[in-house]
Design a protein around this motif. Structure first.
Motif, PDB file in Angstrom:
ATOM      1  N   GLN A  57      10.958  -3.256   5.956  1.00 64.50           N
ATOM      2  CA  GLN A  57      10.915  -3.887   7.243  1.00 64.50           C
ATOM      3  C   GLN A  57       9.412  -4.114   7.583  1.00 64.50           C
ATOM      4  OE1 GLN A  57      13.693  -4.912   8.860  1.00 64.50           O
ATOM      5  NE2 GLN A  57      14.883  -4.081   7.113  1.00 64.50           N
ATOM      6  N   GLY A  58       8.457  -3.410   6.772  1.00 63.07           N
ATOM      7  CA  GLY A  58       6.963  -3.807   7.073  1.00 63.07           C
ATOM      8  C   GLY A  58       6.399  -5.225   6.878  1.00 63.07           C
ATOM      9  N   PRO A  59       5.036  -5.487   7.027  1.00 65.71           N
ATOM     10  CA  PRO A  59       4.525  -6.494   6.964  1.00 65.71           C
ATOM     11  C   PRO A  59       4.189  -6.734   5.420  1.00 65.71           C
ATOM     12  CG  PRO A  59       2.760  -4.917   7.532  1.00 65.71           C
ATOM     13  CD  PRO A  59       4.258  -4.376   7.798  1.00 65.71           C
ATOM     14  N   ALA A  60       4.359  -7.816   4.866  1.00 63.43           N
ATOM     15  CA  ALA A  60       3.995  -8.293   3.491  1.00 63.43           C
ATOM     16  C   ALA A  60       2.624  -7.679   3.020  1.00 63.43           C
ATOM     17  CB  ALA A  60       4.002 -10.030   3.370  1.00 63.43           C
ATOM     18  N   GLY A  61       2.514  -7.185   1.783  1.00 71.29           N
ATOM     19  CA  GLY A  61       1.463  -6.727   1.189  1.00 71.29           C
ATOM     20  C   GLY A  61       1.569  -5.598   0.172  1.00 71.29           C
ATOM     21  N   ARG A  62       0.165  -5.172  -0.339  1.00 69.18           N
ATOM     22  CA  ARG A  62       0.474  -4.307  -1.569  1.00 69.18           C
ATOM     23  C   ARG A  62       0.440  -2.936  -0.935  1.00 69.18           C
ATOM     24  NH1 ARG A  62      -0.464  -6.728  -6.199  1.00 69.18           N
ATOM     25  NH2 ARG A  62      -1.667  -8.811  -5.937  1.00 69.18           N
ATOM     26  N   ASP A 114       0.257  -0.347  -6.126  1.00 68.09           N
ATOM     27  CA  ASP A 114      -0.299  -1.583  -6.020  1.00 68.09           C
ATOM     28  C   ASP A 114       1.269  -2.401  -6.303  1.00 68.09           C
ATOM     29  OD1 ASP A 114      -2.332  -3.621  -5.768  1.00 68.09           O
ATOM     30  OD2 ASP A 114      -2.227  -3.963  -8.024  1.00 68.09           O
ATOM     31  N   VAL A 115       2.286  -2.084  -5.362  1.00 66.47           N
ATOM     32  CA  VAL A 115       3.492  -2.886  -5.535  1.00 66.47           C
ATOM     33  C   VAL A 115       3.365  -3.848  -4.436  1.00 66.47           C
ATOM     34  CG1 VAL A 115       5.944  -2.434  -5.414  1.00 66.47           C
ATOM     35  CG2 VAL A 115       4.418  -0.750  -6.489  1.00 66.47           C
ATOM     36  N   VAL A 116       3.728  -5.139  -4.511  1.00 63.45           N
ATOM     37  CA  VAL A 116       3.737  -6.153  -3.554  1.00 63.45           C
ATOM     38  C   VAL A 116       5.327  -6.041  -2.931  1.00 63.45           C
ATOM     39  CG1 VAL A 116       3.789  -8.597  -3.202  1.00 63.45           C
ATOM     40  CG2 VAL A 116       2.484  -7.378  -4.863  1.00 63.45           C
TER      41      VAL A 116
END
Length: 145
Positions: A57-62, A114-116
């Motif tokens: 549910q969070g923002p896109a990112g690593r 480092d998981v997208v």
């Protein structure tokens, strides 16, 4: 509890027992303070595998994804972590820890860096029990990198 509200406040943590479970069942951990929330999940016999999943549910990112599990000395469970049906990690619970049940002596973690992640991605942990070890899980934690 403390004045800053730090105790028991883990906004990046998803308790395994609150995830959508397939085969896994919640269990009490003794003593209760050896598991987040006092509970874990286990894959009961005769199941060959179980899974726990949730939606990000969070923002896109690593992100760094930490999977807190229990590595007992009476079996060698296997685990796999998928994000959006893509395998991002797999490991075996094969350390030499001094416990035959989920508790503070068997609690450990697997870290994937480092998981997208994108909003709505499905995170799924699959557990494969072995011997007396029922592929127990405590929680997953997502840390922005």
């Amino acid at each position: 509890p403390d004045g800053r509200g730090r105790v028991g406040n883990h906004p990046d943590r998803i308790e395994a027992e609150s995830m959508e479970l397939e085969g896994y069942v919640p269990v009490e951990v003794t003593p209760w303070e050896d598991a987040s929330g006092g509970k874990a999940i286990e894959c009961p016999l005769p199941a060959k595998s179980c899974s726990a999943q949730t939606r990000f549910q969070g923002p896109a990112g690593r992100y760094e994804i930490d999977v807190q599990f229990f590595d007992q000395n009476n079996g060698v469970s296997k685990y796999r972590l998928f994000v959006a049906h893509r395998l991002v990690g797999q490991w075996r619970a094969d350390a030499s820890l001094p416990a035959i049940e989920p508790n503070g002596d068997s609690s450990t973690r697997q870290v994937m860096n480092d998981v997208v992640l994108r909003p709505g991605d499905q995170l799924r942990v699959e557990g494969f029990p072995d011997g007396g070890e029922r592929a127990p899980l405590d929680y997953i934690e997502l840390r922005p990198q």
